[in-house]
Design a protein around this motif. Sequence first.
Motif, PDB file in Angstrom:
ATOM      1  N   LEU A  80      20.967  51.369  10.298  1.00 36.75           N
ATOM      2  CA  LEU A  80      21.086  51.725  11.417  1.00 36.75           C
ATOM      3  C   LEU A  80      19.775  52.611  12.272  1.00 36.75           C
ATOM      4  N   TYR A  83      16.621  50.260  12.559  1.00 34.42           N
ATOM      5  CA  TYR A  83      16.728  49.841  13.667  1.00 34.42           C
ATOM      6  C   TYR A  83      16.434  50.977  14.626  1.00 34.42           C
ATOM      7  N   LEU A  84      16.670  52.277  15.123  1.00 31.31           N
ATOM      8  CA  LEU A  84      17.279  53.187  16.107  1.00 31.31           C
ATOM      9  C   LEU A  84      15.273  54.195  16.116  1.00 31.31           C
ATOM     10  N   THR A  85      14.830  54.167  15.092  1.00 36.05           N
ATOM     11  CA  THR A  85      13.517  54.946  14.914  1.00 36.05           C
ATOM     12  C   THR A  85      12.131  53.937  14.473  1.00 36.05           C
ATOM     13  N   SER A  86      11.099  54.719  14.791  1.00 31.65           N
ATOM     14  CA  SER A  86       9.972  53.707  14.203  1.00 31.65           C
ATOM     15  C   SER A  86       8.465  54.582  14.108  1.00 31.65           C
ATOM     16  N   ARG A  90      10.815  56.662  10.597  1.00 30.28           N
ATOM     17  CA  ARG A  90      11.749  55.317  10.337  1.00 30.28           C
ATOM     18  C   ARG A  90      11.549  55.938   8.917  1.00 30.28           C
TER      19      ARG A  90
END
Length: 121
Positions: A80, A83-86, A90
């Motif tokens: 999760l 998925y929520l960071t980049s 990330r």
Amino acid sequence: MYLARGSSDDPYVWLWVLGALALYAVISYGLAYRARARRGSSHPAKDAVHDLKDREDPQPPEYRLASRAIMFCGAGLTGLVAYLTSGALRILTVGLTALVAVTVWAYFDHRTRSRAAAEQG
């Protein structure tokens, strides 16, 4: 053909999985080493390796279920976060989340094995 190539956006997913397993092994070894050293073993490093190799006794069912729940919750939380960071965030957040999750999982397994061994013998 899409299934033959794989469906992951991140080609390094397997490296993350292997890294988590290696981290689990290193933390488990460290916990076993510390326990052997505290008990006054003359060769704690060698005894800790033997402790890791001799894990043939299965955990009691209630501990095994809790261990797997910790493992899957940690993996889900790590996924999760990924998925929520980049970007660079990330890598940092996934690494920290995985480190905490694997540490909790290894510590739980170490404590329950110690407790189960004390109850048996």
